[in-house]
Design an enzyme around this catalytic site. Structure first.
Site, mmCIF file in Angstrom:
data_model
loop_
_atom_site.group_PDB
_atom_site.id
_atom_site.type_symbol
_atom_site.label_atom_id
_atom_site.label_comp_id
_atom_site.label_asym_id
_atom_site.label_seq_id
_atom_site.Cartn_x
_atom_site.Cartn_y
_atom_site.Cartn_z
ATOM 1 N N LYS A 176 -10.435 1.448 -0.989
ATOM 2 C CA LYS A 176 -10.402 1.169 0.444
ATOM 3 C C LYS A 176 -11.643 1.707 1.152
ATOM 4 O O LYS A 176 -11.997 2.883 1.024
ATOM 5 C CB LYS A 176 -9.138 1.785 1.052
ATOM 6 C CG LYS A 176 -8.852 1.373 2.486
ATOM 7 C CD LYS A 176 -7.520 1.975 2.920
ATOM 8 C CE LYS A 176 -7.120 1.536 4.322
ATOM 9 N NZ LYS A 176 -5.848 2.175 4.731
ATOM 10 N N GLU A 195 0.823 -1.207 0.000
ATOM 11 C CA GLU A 195 0.000 0.000 0.000
ATOM 12 C C GLU A 195 0.862 1.264 0.000
ATOM 13 O O GLU A 195 1.908 1.330 0.649
ATOM 14 C CB GLU A 195 -0.889 -0.005 1.254
ATOM 15 C CG GLU A 195 -1.789 1.197 1.395
ATOM 16 C CD GLU A 195 -2.539 1.220 2.719
ATOM 17 O OE1 GLU A 195 -3.593 1.875 2.778
ATOM 18 O OE2 GLU A 195 -2.060 0.593 3.696
ATOM 19 N N CYS A 223 -5.011 -2.933 4.178
ATOM 20 C CA CYS A 223 -4.568 -2.493 5.502
ATOM 21 C C CYS A 223 -5.655 -2.570 6.580
ATOM 22 O O CYS A 223 -6.068 -3.643 6.991
ATOM 23 C CB CYS A 223 -3.977 -1.085 5.408
ATOM 24 S SG CYS A 223 -2.925 -0.636 6.821
#
Length: 526
Positions: free
Chosen positions: A170, A75, A202
């Site tokens: 995300k 990321e 994440c």
């Protein structure tokens, strides 16, 4: 993409010598690579983007990458808001940015990586900063920025011909200067080697949507996880979380981590569910740009799965890790000190106040040889049920029965820290038992961490069992079966995504790993 198109281009690539033999649907394994990548420290944004791209292309050109079917980058290690790019919408049409005119619509980083996926004939997963015209998000009633753009933290998946076949934005940014979609968009794709992948980013790993939803509702068994993780002791260091999530769900997880240990970001690996780690690293110091590869068993052929973990190679003892480690929120735990000087065994039950959670602990340790300058870890038993941190808007809740290390005995503020030691505390056995409610959305995980290498206890060195009771509860038993020194954590970690079933009256939670630092780090390091 149609099956005909996939087969056609794969055969063409093989015929013209553009790739080594790819894995086939009939194969029992596929070959995967995950990249731990140190972002550029160049002075200007343009220089950083160019340096990062060059680093990506150098890794894809490595000899070790030749036999890989899929390569995953981490990321926020490629571009930034100043160099955001449009990304083709794969739900409308499959297209390869490599074929677009230079500078036409797509940033050169997207174009060159599309061309690299085609050149090396690999599935390629990258994470970047994407921009989109607000007019394209027609279903979103929220106000648009003055420049008419939404900016997302986005995974992009290229197939072997460089076409964008999947895109995921995300859902759970934390402190990032990014937009989210009005409704969550799940990211998944099928491959020519017979594996369907889900992918997320994440902080997402700690919430029901998207990852857990794809496990529970779509039955996906292979996941891709680009991350810029910031580890917290004692329960949320990177590889510790990777193994726990992969094991708890019994799925393959391909996790690629950004590498900047000096600010706490590291952790990369490939995990094979209940068989544990195939390869994993927690780097120290200045960070690295490294490809880690493994042959990954397919879940479609369970009888051919490996019997136990292929543990990472032994590492030198870390007196004090050269990586920044934050501390988790432990102040609300009910705890009891383990007096290591009184015998070598303790059986103790500990219930968390105002809840039904009761944890039973049985500990056996080797006698301590203490002298005047002895420095060793101390330990507490801990129990907790409810909001881990009550100042955010998410809805997860936590139930945890834990053995945690401390650097003193004064209070809980001594716990969740590391320091240099000269006397080992060696546990011969640890058994934790507890009863947990069975609800609509939850995950129970074995969670552990060793001080020696910041790695979890390997599969094969612990036992885990879950038994469903008649009254819709789950009895869990977690047992360490190998002598282990200087544990930092050993716990049954229950993540209740919607809070259903907990009885402490709490109603909101975000399990706040420090992915929130991304908004600062992206602008400084990329």
């Amino acid at each position: 993409m149609s099956k005909f198109r996939t087969v056609f281009f794969s055969l063409c690539a093989l015929f013209f010598g553009l790739t080594t033999q790819a894995s086939l649907p009939s194969d029992l394994y596929y070959n995967a690579g995950v990249v731990e990548f140190r972002p550029s420290m160049a002075l200007t944004s343009e220089s950083r983007v160019k340096d990062n791209l060059e680093g990506y292309l150098e890794i894809l050109a490595l000899k070790e990458a030749e036999p890989l079917d899929i390569v995953v980058f981490p990321e926020s290690t490629l571009n930034d808001n100043d160099h955001a790019t449009f990304v083709p919408n794969p739900s409308r049409a499959m297209m390869a940015p490599c074929d677009a005119e230079e500078g036409e619509q797509y940033h050169y980083v997207l174009q060159q990586l599309s061309c690299a996926a085609r050149k090396y004939a690999k599935y390629l997963v990258i994470n970047l900063t994407e921009k989109e015209l607000c007019s394209e998000a027609a279903e979103d009633p929220r106000p648009c920025a003055s420049n008419g753009l939404n900016v997302y933290n986005t995974n992009v998946v290229f197939d072997r011909q460089g076409a964008v076949i999947s895109r995921y934005r995300k859902i759970h940014p934390y402190g990032e200067n990014k937009n989210t979609t009005y409704l969550p968009e799940l990211g998944w794709f099928d491959t020519d080697f017979g594996v369907r992948f889900g992918h997320f980013i994440c902080f997402d790993i700690l919430f029901y949507t998207p990852g857990q939803e794809m496990v529970d509702k779509q039955g996906i068994k292979d996941f891709i996880f680009p991350t810029m993780w910031f580890s917290q002791l004692p329960f949320l260091t990177a590889v510790q979380v990777h193994q726990a999530w992969s094991y708890g769900n019994d799925v393959n997880l391909l996790a690629a981590g950004a590498s900047n240990p000096m600010v706490g970001s590291t952790g990369t690996g490939i995990y094979n569910g209940r068989n544990g780690i195939l390869v994993a690293v927690m780097n120290q110091g200045l960070g690295k740009r490294t490809l880690h590869v493994s042959r990954v068993p397919k879940y479609a052929n369970p009888k051919h799965m490996t019997k136990r973990s292929l543990s990472p190679a032994a590492t030198s003892r870390l007196e004090k890790p050269d990586v920044r480690l934050k501390r988790d929120y432990l102040e609300l735990y009910d705890t009891l000190i383990v007096d290591l000087s009184k015998g070598t065994h303790l059986s103790q039950k500990l219930c968390y106040s105002n809840s039904s959670l009761c944890c039973s602990f049985d500990l056996h340790w080797q006698p301590l040889s203490l002298n005047g300058d002895s420095q060793h870890y101390y330990y507490r038993l801990g129990a907790f049920s409810g909001l881990r941190k009550d100042t955010t808007d998410e809805t997860n809740e936590l139930m945890n029965c834990a053995l945690i290390s401390c650097i003193g005995t004064n209070d809980i503020m001594d716990c969740g820290k590391v320091y240099s030691i000269n006397t080992d505390v060696i546990f011969e056995n640890i058994t934790i038992e507890a009863r947990f409610p069975k609800t609509n959305g939850f995950l129970l995980m074995p969670n552990s961490l060793k001080a020696s290498d910041l790695m979890p206890v390997p599969v094969g060195e612990f036992e885990w069992s879950e038994v469903l009771t008649k009254d819709n509860h789950i009895d869990v038993r977690y047992s360490l079966n190998t002598s282990t020194s200087n544990l930092l954590a050993f716990s049954i970690y229950g993540n209740y995504y919607d809070g259903d079933g907990l009885d402490d009256g709490a109603s909101s939670l975000a399990i706040s790993t420090l992915c929130g630092l991304i908004s600062i780090l992206v602008h400084f390091y990329i």
